[in-house]
Design a protein around this motif. Structure first.
Motif, short mmCIF file in Angstrom:
data_model
loop_
_atom_site.label_atom_id
_atom_site.label_comp_id
_atom_site.label_asym_id
_atom_site.label_seq_id
_atom_site.Cartn_x
_atom_site.Cartn_y
_atom_site.Cartn_z
N PHE A 50 0.81 -1.22 0.00
CA PHE A 50 0.00 0.00 0.00
C PHE A 50 0.85 1.28 0.00
O PHE A 50 0.31 2.38 0.03
CB PHE A 50 -0.93 0.02 1.21
N ASN A 54 -1.99 5.30 -0.08
CA ASN A 54 -3.17 4.49 -0.41
C ASN A 54 -4.42 5.16 0.09
O ASN A 54 -4.49 5.59 1.26
CB ASN A 54 -3.04 3.10 0.21
N ASP A 61 -5.54 -2.31 4.14
CA ASP A 61 -4.64 -1.36 4.79
C ASP A 61 -5.19 -0.97 6.16
O ASP A 61 -6.40 -1.10 6.43
CB ASP A 61 -4.48 -0.12 3.91
N GLY A 273 -2.79 -0.61 -3.51
CA GLY A 273 -3.80 0.29 -2.97
C GLY A 273 -4.52 1.01 -4.10
O GLY A 273 -4.52 0.56 -5.24
#
Length: 283
Positions: A50, A54, A61, A273
């Protein structure tokens, strides 16, 4: 960061603020009517796949990291996260009219809508937000009636003519005329990187059947595989919607060609992400 670019009559602008980098359209900056940006991977606090900016809460995440990333984007835009309104993307062509009561939805309060890939508003100070990792961001400004739109268009959205549908929604809600609209096609996967199968190619052949359109957007690799140009396809849609070619800026930056700079689903094989596109009408 040095990035790979495609030939273009107008380049996206790389902006740096501290550790963050973001992209803007000179065509939109010149109107003086909006603030906008497309985020990059740089300048956030997320880690691993990520890393680092992100903007997805749904890919695994840490929420605290994503919250901080949004705060950093808000600082770049000069707004508060409570001013943002997020899409709920499921590859539809549904467009939602965003009003004052929608502020903060998707970040500081829950969304009370689903299946929304496009957002439009004429409310000053609301920041529309949509999300990407190879699909196409579509930006719109009606410079006469002071209205904006922001839509997500992957291959399904493009076949469904999301750009046309967004322009139609702005006409219906705000009286927008295509001749008063500026549009931009944001960073997304380029034709060189986007291989599709026969069924996707067939869908585009049926929808883009005028003249040589299908030849402009599909390049055969043989064995039922094709390279698809979503940039050109969306440009055709916007021009057929009545927007003048000189009022359309097309990205010169591919997500898949720049996987360390922009999130790309294809380049990362899904381990990634999300980028964000943001658009605000100024007072």
């Amino acid at each position: 960061m040095d990035i790979k670019r495609k030939p273009s009559r107008m380049k996206l602008k790389q902006n740096v603020s501290g550790e963050a980098e973001y992209l803007t359209f000179p065509l939109f900056e010149d109107t003086g009517l909006v603030r906008h940006l497309v985020s990059t991977r740089l300048g956030g606090v997320s880690s691993g796949i990520f890393s680092s900016m992100n903007l997805s809460y749904t890919r695994g995440d840490d929420k605290e990291a994503v919250d901080e990333n949004y705060r950093r984007i808000a600082a770049l835009l000069g707004c508060d996260v409570s001013d943002m309104v997020c899409s709920d993307q499921t590859h539809t062509t549904n467009v939602r009219v965003v009003n004052e009561c929608d502020r903060g939805k998707g970040i500081v309060c829950p969304k009370d809508y689903t299946d929304v890939d496009g957002l439009i508003t004429n409310v000053e100070g609301i920041v529309l937000a949509t999300f990407y990792a190879d699909c196409v961001p579509l930006f719109f400004i009606d410079v006469k009636n002071r209205a904006i739109g922001l839509s997500h268009s992957g291959w399904r959205g493009t076949v469904g003519r999301m750009g046309q549908i967004t322009v139609d929604a702005m006409r219906r809600e705000y009286g927008s005329r295509p001749e008063d609209v500026f549009a931009a096609i944001g960073p997304s996967i380029c034709q060189d990187c986007y291989e599709v199968s026969e069924d996707v190619a067939d869908a585009f052949r049926k929808e883009f059947s005028k003249g040589s359109q299908s030849d402009e957007i599909l390049l055969s690799k043989g064995n039922g595989k094709y390279l698809l140009d979503l940039w050109r396809a969306n440009q055709i849609i916007l021009e057929e919607a009545g927007i003048a070619p000189e009022k359309i800026q097309v990205t010169d930056i591919c997500t898949c060609c720049n996987p360390n700079y922009l999130f790309s689903h294809r380049a990362s094989q899904g381990k990634r992400g999300n980028l964000g596109a943001f658009l605000e009408l100024l007072a």
